[in-house]
Scaffold this motif. Sequence first.
Motif, PDB file in Angstrom:
ATOM      1  N   GLU A  20       1.001  -1.267   0.089  1.00 17.31           N
ATOM      2  CA  GLU A  20       0.093  -0.057  -0.065  1.00 17.31           C
ATOM      3  C   GLU A  20       0.918   1.166   0.089  1.00 17.31           C
ATOM      4  N   PHE A  21       1.977   1.255   0.716  1.00 22.34           N
ATOM      5  CA  PHE A  21       2.889   2.404   0.794  1.00 22.34           C
ATOM      6  C   PHE A  21       3.615   2.559  -0.555  1.00 22.34           C
ATOM      7  N   LEU A  22       3.948   1.443  -1.205  1.00 24.49           N
ATOM      8  CA  LEU A  22       4.947   1.804  -2.312  1.00 24.49           C
ATOM      9  C   LEU A  22       3.741   2.172  -3.560  1.00 24.49           C
ATOM     10  N   ILE A  23       2.736   1.436  -3.703  1.00 23.85           N
ATOM     11  CA  ILE A  23       2.094   1.525  -4.809  1.00 23.85           C
ATOM     12  C   ILE A  23       1.279   2.902  -4.643  1.00 23.85           C
ATOM     13  N   GLY A  24       0.604   3.214  -3.386  1.00 26.34           N
ATOM     14  CA  GLY A  24      -0.333   4.131  -3.166  1.00 26.34           C
ATOM     15  C   GLY A  24       0.619   5.545  -3.163  1.00 26.34           C
ATOM     16  N   THR A  25       1.670   5.409  -2.528  1.00 26.55           N
ATOM     17  CA  THR A  25       2.486   6.800  -2.380  1.00 26.55           C
ATOM     18  C   THR A  25       3.275   7.215  -3.753  1.00 26.55           C
ATOM     19  N   SER A  26       3.636   6.293  -4.589  1.00 24.42           N
ATOM     20  CA  SER A  26       4.344   6.596  -5.884  1.00 24.42           C
ATOM     21  C   SER A  26       3.310   7.142  -6.898  1.00 24.42           C
ATOM     22  N   LEU A  27       2.101   6.420  -7.084  1.00 24.33           N
ATOM     23  CA  LEU A  27       0.978   6.694  -8.148  1.00 24.33           C
ATOM     24  C   LEU A  27       0.506   7.954  -7.591  1.00 24.33           C
ATOM     25  N   ASN A  28      -0.080   8.159  -6.311  1.00 22.41           N
ATOM     26  CA  ASN A  28      -0.980   9.346  -5.967  1.00 22.41           C
ATOM     27  C   ASN A  28       0.121  10.538  -5.853  1.00 22.41           C
ATOM     28  N   LEU A  29       1.390  10.568  -5.590  1.00 26.69           N
ATOM     29  CA  LEU A  29       2.350  11.730  -5.864  1.00 26.69           C
ATOM     30  C   LEU A  29       2.198  12.137  -7.479  1.00 26.69           C
ATOM     31  N   ILE A  30       2.162  11.336  -8.329  1.00 22.83           N
ATOM     32  CA  ILE A  30       2.278  11.566  -9.719  1.00 22.83           C
ATOM     33  C   ILE A  30       0.849  12.193 -10.100  1.00 22.83           C
ATOM     34  N   CYS A  31      -0.376  11.499  -9.627  1.00 26.68           N
ATOM     35  CA  CYS A  31      -1.637  12.005  -9.732  1.00 26.68           C
ATOM     36  C   CYS A  31      -1.812  13.289  -9.254  1.00 26.68           C
ATOM     37  N   LEU A  32      -1.370  13.637  -8.166  1.00 25.60           N
ATOM     38  CA  LEU A  32      -1.500  14.710  -7.584  1.00 25.60           C
ATOM     39  C   LEU A  32      -1.111  15.927  -8.259  1.00 25.60           C
ATOM     40  N   ALA A  48      -7.604  16.308  -7.303  1.00 30.30           N
ATOM     41  CA  ALA A  48      -6.465  16.612  -6.787  1.00 30.30           C
ATOM     42  C   ALA A  48      -6.498  16.488  -5.158  1.00 30.30           C
ATOM     43  N   VAL A  49      -7.520  16.753  -4.742  1.00 29.82           N
ATOM     44  CA  VAL A  49      -7.756  16.499  -2.976  1.00 29.82           C
ATOM     45  C   VAL A  49      -7.724  15.347  -2.806  1.00 29.82           C
ATOM     46  N   ILE A  50      -8.524  14.198  -3.706  1.00 31.64           N
ATOM     47  CA  ILE A  50      -8.497  12.997  -3.363  1.00 31.64           C
ATOM     48  C   ILE A  50      -6.866  12.341  -3.497  1.00 31.64           C
ATOM     49  N   SER A  51      -6.425  12.723  -4.487  1.00 33.02           N
ATOM     50  CA  SER A  51      -4.898  12.292  -4.640  1.00 33.02           C
ATOM     51  C   SER A  51      -4.239  12.610  -3.284  1.00 33.02           C
ATOM     52  N   GLY A  52      -4.364  13.819  -3.021  1.00 34.03           N
ATOM     53  CA  GLY A  52      -3.724  14.429  -1.916  1.00 34.03           C
ATOM     54  C   GLY A  52      -3.852  13.502  -0.644  1.00 34.03           C
ATOM     55  N   ASN A 307      -7.320   3.750  -6.258  1.00 34.54           N
ATOM     56  CA  ASN A 307      -7.591   4.968  -7.187  1.00 34.54           C
ATOM     57  C   ASN A 307      -6.266   5.380  -8.072  1.00 34.54           C
ATOM     58  N   GLY A 308      -5.149   5.318  -7.441  1.00 34.38           N
ATOM     59  CA  GLY A 308      -3.978   5.679  -8.267  1.00 34.38           C
ATOM     60  C   GLY A 308      -3.982   4.574  -9.653  1.00 34.38           C
ATOM     61  N   ILE A 309      -4.048   3.397  -9.458  1.00 37.46           N
ATOM     62  CA  ILE A 309      -4.167   2.542 -10.460  1.00 37.46           C
ATOM     63  C   ILE A 309      -5.281   2.789 -11.527  1.00 37.46           C
ATOM     64  N   ILE A 310      -6.354   2.856 -11.099  1.00 38.33           N
ATOM     65  CA  ILE A 310      -7.489   3.312 -11.922  1.00 38.33           C
ATOM     66  C   ILE A 310      -7.151   4.516 -12.914  1.00 38.33           C
ATOM     67  N   TYR A 311      -6.648   5.732 -12.117  1.00 36.02           N
ATOM     68  CA  TYR A 311      -6.271   6.823 -12.749  1.00 36.02           C
ATOM     69  C   TYR A 311      -4.988   6.584 -13.963  1.00 36.02           C
ATOM     70  N   LEU A 312      -4.092   5.773 -13.581  1.00 38.00           N
ATOM     71  CA  LEU A 312      -3.011   5.462 -14.405  1.00 38.00           C
ATOM     72  C   LEU A 312      -3.700   4.773 -15.607  1.00 38.00           C
ATOM     73  N   ILE A 320       0.822   9.910 -20.284  1.00 38.80           N
ATOM     74  CA  ILE A 320       1.899  10.797 -20.855  1.00 38.80           C
ATOM     75  C   ILE A 320       2.750  11.455 -19.719  1.00 38.80           C
ATOM     76  N   TYR A 321       1.808  11.775 -18.759  1.00 37.53           N
ATOM     77  CA  TYR A 321       2.810  12.813 -17.527  1.00 37.53           C
ATOM     78  C   TYR A 321       3.700  11.840 -16.873  1.00 37.53           C
ATOM     79  N   MET A 322       3.259  10.666 -16.578  1.00 36.33           N
ATOM     80  CA  MET A 322       4.145   9.579 -15.977  1.00 36.33           C
ATOM     81  C   MET A 322       5.444   9.370 -16.783  1.00 36.33           C
ATOM     82  N   LYS A 323       5.243   9.118 -18.092  1.00 39.71           N
ATOM     83  CA  LYS A 323       6.219   8.666 -19.071  1.00 39.71           C
ATOM     84  C   LYS A 323       7.221  10.127 -18.901  1.00 39.71           C
ATOM     85  N   SER A 324       6.879  11.172 -19.034  1.00 40.10           N
ATOM     86  CA  SER A 324       7.781  12.505 -19.042  1.00 40.10           C
ATOM     87  C   SER A 324       8.386  12.311 -17.640  1.00 40.10           C
TER      88      SER A 324
END
Length: 330
Positions: A20-32, A48-52, A307-312, A320-324
Amino acid sequence: MSPDSWNYYYTANGFLTTGEFLIGTSLNLICLTYFIRKRPTAINFIFAVISGTDLLLSSIMVFSAITAFSGGKAMIFENSVFCNIWGLLWHTGCGFSIFLMSLLAVTRLVGLARPLRKVKLGGVAGITLVYLAVQVFKSTMNYWYVGESYLFNSAFLGCSVSNINTLDITILDRILYAFLYIFEVMVPGVITIIFSVATFLLLLHKDKTLQSSTATPMKPKKGQAATSEFETAWKNKRYASVTVLMVLSTYLALNVWFWCLTLGDAFYIFSNKKLNYVSLWKGDIDSYYMMYYVIYIHTVVLNSAANGIIYLVRLKGIQIYMKSFIRGLK
Protein backbone atom coordinates in the motif's frame (compact mmCIF):
# COMPACT_ATOMS: atom_id res chain seq x y z
CA MET A 1 -5.28 -18.45 19.34
CA SER A 2 -1.64 -19.54 19.32
CA PRO A 3 1.21 -17.01 19.17
CA ASP A 4 1.98 -18.31 15.67
CA SER A 5 -1.39 -16.98 14.48
CA TRP A 6 -0.44 -13.49 15.59
CA ASN A 7 2.95 -13.88 13.91
CA TYR A 8 1.17 -14.73 10.65
CA TYR A 9 -1.13 -11.75 11.21
CA TYR A 10 1.75 -9.32 11.60
CA THR A 11 3.74 -10.79 8.69
CA ALA A 12 0.76 -10.66 6.31
CA ASN A 13 0.00 -7.10 7.38
CA GLY A 14 3.64 -6.18 6.90
CA PHE A 15 3.60 -7.19 3.24
CA LEU A 16 0.17 -5.61 2.70
CA THR A 17 1.05 -2.27 4.28
CA THR A 18 4.35 -2.20 2.39
CA GLY A 19 2.51 -2.71 -0.90
CA GLU A 20 0.00 0.00 0.00
CA PHE A 21 2.84 2.37 0.82
CA LEU A 22 4.87 1.72 -2.34
CA ILE A 23 1.97 1.67 -4.82
CA GLY A 24 -0.23 4.27 -3.15
CA THR A 25 2.53 6.78 -2.46
CA SER A 26 4.22 6.63 -5.87
CA LEU A 27 1.07 6.69 -8.01
CA ASN A 28 -0.81 9.27 -5.97
CA LEU A 29 2.22 11.57 -5.95
CA ILE A 30 2.21 11.51 -9.75
CA CYS A 31 -1.58 11.95 -9.88
CA LEU A 32 -1.51 14.86 -7.44
CA THR A 33 1.12 16.79 -9.38
CA TYR A 34 -0.77 16.04 -12.62
CA PHE A 35 -4.13 17.35 -11.37
CA ILE A 36 -2.51 20.43 -9.81
CA ARG A 37 -1.03 21.35 -13.19
CA LYS A 38 -4.38 21.02 -14.98
CA ARG A 39 -6.87 23.82 -15.59
CA PRO A 40 -8.56 24.73 -12.28
CA THR A 41 -12.07 23.29 -12.47
CA ALA A 42 -14.32 21.79 -9.82
CA ILE A 43 -13.73 18.20 -10.96
CA ASN A 44 -9.95 18.66 -11.22
CA PHE A 45 -9.95 20.20 -7.75
CA ILE A 46 -11.78 17.18 -6.34
CA PHE A 47 -9.40 14.75 -8.03
CA ALA A 48 -6.41 16.73 -6.71
CA VAL A 49 -7.75 16.68 -3.14
CA ILE A 50 -8.56 12.96 -3.41
CA SER A 51 -5.03 12.25 -4.66
CA GLY A 52 -3.53 14.36 -1.88
CA THR A 53 -5.57 12.56 0.77
CA ASP A 54 -4.71 9.17 -0.73
CA LEU A 55 -1.04 10.17 -0.79
CA LEU A 56 -1.17 11.09 2.89
CA LEU A 57 -2.87 7.84 3.96
CA SER A 58 -0.58 5.69 1.83
CA SER A 59 2.64 7.38 2.96
CA ILE A 60 2.07 6.99 6.71
CA MET A 61 1.53 3.24 6.25
CA VAL A 62 5.31 2.80 6.08
CA PHE A 63 5.38 3.18 9.88
CA SER A 64 2.66 0.53 10.23
CA ALA A 65 4.73 -1.76 8.00
CA ILE A 66 7.76 -1.35 10.28
CA THR A 67 5.61 -2.18 13.30
CA ALA A 68 4.09 -5.21 11.57
CA PHE A 69 7.46 -6.68 10.56
CA SER A 70 8.68 -6.17 14.14
CA GLY A 71 5.90 -8.42 15.44
CA GLY A 72 3.62 -5.64 16.68
CA LYS A 73 6.21 -3.66 18.63
CA ALA A 74 5.57 0.05 18.98
CA MET A 75 8.86 1.16 17.42
CA ILE A 76 8.53 4.86 16.46
CA PHE A 77 5.02 4.94 17.92
CA GLU A 78 6.63 4.88 21.38
CA ASN A 79 7.15 8.60 20.90
CA SER A 80 3.88 10.12 22.17
CA VAL A 81 4.16 13.22 19.96
CA PHE A 82 4.60 11.15 16.82
CA CYS A 83 1.86 8.77 17.94
CA ASN A 84 -0.63 11.64 18.29
CA ILE A 85 0.36 13.25 14.99
CA TRP A 86 -0.02 9.92 13.19
CA GLY A 87 -3.38 9.30 14.85
CA LEU A 88 -4.66 12.74 13.89
CA LEU A 89 -3.58 12.35 10.27
CA TRP A 90 -5.02 8.85 9.98
CA HIS A 91 -8.45 9.54 11.49
CA THR A 92 -8.85 12.91 9.76
CA GLY A 93 -7.79 11.48 6.39
CA CYS A 94 -10.10 8.46 6.59
CA GLY A 95 -13.21 10.49 7.34
CA PHE A 96 -12.27 13.11 4.76
CA SER A 97 -11.77 10.49 2.01
CA ILE A 98 -15.30 9.14 2.58
CA PHE A 99 -16.75 12.62 2.05
CA LEU A 100 -14.68 13.19 -1.10
CA MET A 101 -16.13 10.10 -2.75
CA SER A 102 -19.68 11.35 -2.21
CA LEU A 103 -18.72 14.82 -3.47
CA LEU A 104 -17.22 13.24 -6.60
CA ALA A 105 -20.40 11.21 -7.21
CA VAL A 106 -22.64 14.29 -6.90
CA THR A 107 -20.41 16.48 -9.08
CA ARG A 108 -20.14 13.86 -11.82
CA LEU A 109 -23.91 13.39 -12.07
CA VAL A 110 -24.55 17.14 -12.16
CA GLY A 111 -21.94 17.58 -14.89
CA LEU A 112 -23.39 14.72 -16.90
CA ALA A 113 -27.05 15.67 -16.51
CA ARG A 114 -26.48 19.39 -17.12
CA PRO A 115 -23.40 19.60 -19.37
CA LEU A 116 -23.93 23.27 -20.19
CA ARG A 117 -23.90 24.30 -16.54
CA LYS A 118 -20.48 24.26 -14.89
CA VAL A 119 -20.11 23.28 -11.27
CA LYS A 120 -18.54 26.27 -9.50
CA LEU A 121 -15.02 25.68 -8.20
CA GLY A 122 -15.47 28.16 -5.36
CA GLY A 123 -18.55 26.36 -4.03
CA VAL A 124 -16.89 22.95 -4.15
CA ALA A 125 -13.72 24.28 -2.50
CA GLY A 126 -15.75 25.97 0.24
CA ILE A 127 -17.73 22.83 1.05
CA THR A 128 -14.52 20.80 1.09
CA LEU A 129 -12.78 23.16 3.53
CA VAL A 130 -15.81 23.20 5.85
CA TYR A 131 -15.95 19.40 5.96
CA LEU A 132 -12.20 19.22 6.54
CA ALA A 133 -12.67 21.49 9.56
CA VAL A 134 -15.39 19.15 10.83
CA GLN A 135 -13.02 16.21 10.49
CA VAL A 136 -10.26 17.99 12.38
CA PHE A 137 -12.79 18.80 15.10
CA LYS A 138 -13.79 15.13 15.32
CA SER A 139 -10.19 13.92 15.40
CA THR A 140 -9.26 16.29 18.23
CA MET A 141 -12.34 16.15 20.45
CA ASN A 142 -10.87 13.22 22.40
CA TYR A 143 -8.47 15.70 24.01
CA TRP A 144 -11.14 17.97 25.47
CA TYR A 145 -14.20 15.67 25.67
CA VAL A 146 -12.82 12.29 26.72
CA GLY A 147 -9.57 13.67 28.08
CA GLU A 148 -7.38 11.05 26.38
CA SER A 149 -4.54 11.12 23.88
CA TYR A 150 -3.93 8.75 21.00
CA LEU A 151 -2.32 5.52 22.20
CA PHE A 152 -0.48 2.78 20.34
CA ASN A 153 -2.54 -0.32 19.50
CA SER A 154 -0.41 -3.22 18.28
CA ALA A 155 -3.25 -4.98 16.44
CA PHE A 156 -4.17 -1.71 14.72
CA LEU A 157 -0.51 -1.12 13.79
CA GLY A 158 -0.87 2.51 14.76
CA CYS A 159 -2.36 4.92 17.26
CA SER A 160 -6.07 5.26 17.95
CA VAL A 161 -8.51 6.59 20.54
CA SER A 162 -12.24 6.65 21.22
CA ASN A 163 -13.88 10.05 20.82
CA ILE A 164 -16.75 9.13 23.15
CA ASN A 165 -16.95 7.58 26.60
CA THR A 166 -17.18 3.81 26.26
CA LEU A 167 -17.18 2.82 29.93
CA ASP A 168 -20.23 4.89 30.92
CA ILE A 169 -22.22 5.66 27.77
CA THR A 170 -24.42 8.73 28.18
CA ILE A 171 -27.12 10.26 25.98
CA LEU A 172 -24.58 12.83 24.78
CA ASP A 173 -22.21 9.99 23.79
CA ARG A 174 -24.95 8.41 21.69
CA ILE A 175 -25.70 11.73 19.99
CA LEU A 176 -22.02 12.31 19.28
CA TYR A 177 -21.60 8.79 17.93
CA ALA A 178 -24.56 9.30 15.59
CA PHE A 179 -23.16 12.55 14.21
CA LEU A 180 -19.46 11.67 14.18
CA TYR A 181 -19.63 8.06 13.00
CA ILE A 182 -23.02 7.07 11.61
CA PHE A 183 -23.56 10.31 9.68
CA GLU A 184 -19.90 10.45 8.67
CA VAL A 185 -19.80 6.94 7.24
CA MET A 186 -23.35 5.95 6.29
CA VAL A 187 -24.77 9.21 4.94
CA PRO A 188 -21.93 9.85 2.43
CA GLY A 189 -22.07 6.14 1.55
CA VAL A 190 -25.78 6.27 0.75
CA ILE A 191 -25.28 9.46 -1.25
CA THR A 192 -22.46 7.82 -3.21
CA ILE A 193 -24.62 4.77 -4.01
CA ILE A 194 -27.63 6.83 -5.11
CA PHE A 195 -25.69 9.21 -7.34
CA SER A 196 -23.52 6.42 -8.80
CA VAL A 197 -26.61 4.42 -9.78
CA ALA A 198 -28.20 7.57 -11.21
CA THR A 199 -25.06 8.27 -13.27
CA PHE A 200 -25.04 4.69 -14.57
CA LEU A 201 -28.72 4.86 -15.57
CA LEU A 202 -28.20 8.23 -17.23
CA LEU A 203 -25.34 6.79 -19.27
CA LEU A 204 -27.53 3.90 -20.41
CA HIS A 205 -30.36 6.26 -21.32
CA LYS A 206 -28.15 8.58 -23.37
CA ASP A 207 -26.48 5.62 -25.07
CA LYS A 208 -29.88 4.33 -26.20
CA THR A 209 -30.89 7.82 -27.32
CA LEU A 210 -27.70 8.11 -29.37
CA GLN A 211 -28.17 4.71 -30.97
CA SER A 212 -31.75 5.53 -32.00
CA SER A 213 -30.84 8.98 -33.26
CA THR A 214 -31.62 9.66 -36.90
CA ALA A 215 -28.94 12.32 -37.19
CA THR A 216 -27.13 12.19 -40.50
CA PRO A 217 -23.56 11.07 -39.90
CA MET A 218 -20.59 12.85 -41.36
CA LYS A 219 -19.11 11.34 -44.48
CA PRO A 220 -16.27 9.11 -43.30
CA LYS A 221 -12.83 9.06 -44.76
CA LYS A 222 -11.51 5.87 -46.27
CA GLY A 223 -11.07 3.23 -43.58
CA GLN A 224 -12.88 5.29 -40.91
CA ALA A 225 -16.28 4.75 -39.31
CA ALA A 226 -19.00 7.36 -39.71
CA THR A 227 -19.46 9.57 -36.70
CA SER A 228 -21.19 12.81 -35.83
CA GLU A 229 -19.81 15.71 -33.83
CA PHE A 230 -22.37 14.98 -31.09
CA GLU A 231 -21.32 11.34 -30.92
CA THR A 232 -17.65 12.28 -30.53
CA ALA A 233 -18.42 14.73 -27.74
CA TRP A 234 -20.63 12.20 -25.99
CA LYS A 235 -17.97 9.47 -26.18
CA ASN A 236 -15.46 11.75 -24.45
CA LYS A 237 -17.91 12.61 -21.67
CA ARG A 238 -18.98 8.99 -21.39
CA TYR A 239 -15.36 7.79 -21.03
CA ALA A 240 -14.75 10.27 -18.19
CA SER A 241 -17.99 9.22 -16.46
CA VAL A 242 -17.10 5.53 -16.68
CA THR A 243 -13.73 6.30 -15.08
CA VAL A 244 -15.49 8.03 -12.17
CA LEU A 245 -17.89 5.09 -11.84
CA MET A 246 -14.93 2.71 -11.62
CA VAL A 247 -13.45 4.83 -8.81
CA LEU A 248 -16.77 4.94 -6.96
CA SER A 249 -17.51 1.23 -7.46
CA THR A 250 -14.10 0.30 -6.07
CA TYR A 251 -14.72 2.53 -3.08
CA LEU A 252 -18.14 0.98 -2.41
CA ALA A 253 -16.88 -2.60 -2.80
CA LEU A 254 -14.04 -2.06 -0.33
CA ASN A 255 -15.89 0.01 2.26
CA VAL A 256 -19.15 -1.93 2.61
CA TRP A 257 -17.43 -4.14 5.19
CA PHE A 258 -16.41 -1.12 7.22
CA TRP A 259 -20.00 0.10 7.16
CA CYS A 260 -21.15 -3.22 8.63
CA LEU A 261 -18.72 -2.83 11.54
CA THR A 262 -19.90 0.76 12.05
CA LEU A 263 -23.52 -0.39 12.24
CA GLY A 264 -22.56 -3.18 14.63
CA ASP A 265 -20.79 -0.69 16.89
CA ALA A 266 -23.86 1.56 16.68
CA PHE A 267 -26.15 -1.19 17.98
CA TYR A 268 -23.68 -1.74 20.82
CA ILE A 269 -23.58 1.98 21.72
CA PHE A 270 -27.31 2.72 21.42
CA SER A 271 -28.36 -0.41 23.33
CA ASN A 272 -26.04 0.55 26.19
CA LYS A 273 -23.83 -2.50 25.49
CA LYS A 274 -26.75 -4.97 25.48
CA LEU A 275 -26.59 -5.75 21.76
CA ASN A 276 -23.04 -6.93 21.21
CA TYR A 277 -22.58 -8.32 17.71
CA VAL A 278 -19.24 -9.82 18.74
CA SER A 279 -21.26 -12.65 20.35
CA LEU A 280 -22.34 -13.68 16.84
CA TRP A 281 -18.72 -14.35 15.89
CA LYS A 282 -18.14 -18.10 15.64
CA GLY A 283 -14.39 -18.03 16.20
CA ASP A 284 -12.41 -16.98 19.24
CA ILE A 285 -12.00 -13.36 20.25
CA ASP A 286 -8.50 -13.03 18.79
CA SER A 287 -9.68 -14.02 15.32
CA TYR A 288 -12.46 -11.46 15.61
CA TYR A 289 -10.02 -8.67 16.42
CA MET A 290 -7.80 -9.73 13.54
CA MET A 291 -10.77 -9.48 11.17
CA TYR A 292 -11.90 -6.17 12.70
CA TYR A 293 -8.54 -4.44 12.38
CA VAL A 294 -7.77 -5.80 8.92
CA ILE A 295 -11.02 -4.24 7.70
CA TYR A 296 -10.52 -1.05 9.69
CA ILE A 297 -6.91 -0.57 8.55
CA HIS A 298 -6.93 -1.64 4.94
CA THR A 299 -10.28 -0.79 3.32
CA VAL A 300 -9.50 2.92 3.07
CA VAL A 301 -5.80 2.54 2.22
CA LEU A 302 -6.39 -0.19 -0.38
CA ASN A 303 -8.88 2.18 -1.94
CA SER A 304 -6.20 4.90 -1.96
CA ALA A 305 -3.82 2.62 -3.86
CA ALA A 306 -6.61 1.44 -6.20
CA ASN A 307 -7.48 5.04 -7.13
CA GLY A 308 -3.94 5.63 -8.35
CA ILE A 309 -4.06 2.47 -10.46
CA ILE A 310 -7.43 3.40 -12.00
CA TYR A 311 -6.24 6.90 -12.88
CA LEU A 312 -3.10 5.48 -14.50
CA VAL A 313 -5.01 2.90 -16.55
CA ARG A 314 -7.90 5.13 -17.61
CA LEU A 315 -6.47 8.63 -18.02
CA LYS A 316 -4.16 9.06 -21.00
CA GLY A 317 -2.98 12.42 -19.70
CA ILE A 318 -1.55 10.76 -16.58
CA GLN A 319 0.10 8.05 -18.71
CA ILE A 320 1.87 10.71 -20.78
CA TYR A 321 2.75 12.73 -17.67
CA MET A 322 4.13 9.62 -15.93
CA LYS A 323 6.35 8.77 -18.90
CA SER A 324 7.76 12.30 -18.97
CA PHE A 325 8.18 12.17 -15.18
CA ILE A 326 10.18 8.93 -15.39
CA ARG A 327 12.31 10.26 -18.25
CA GLY A 328 13.09 13.31 -16.12
CA LEU A 329 14.49 11.07 -13.38
CA LYS A 330 17.00 9.45 -15.70
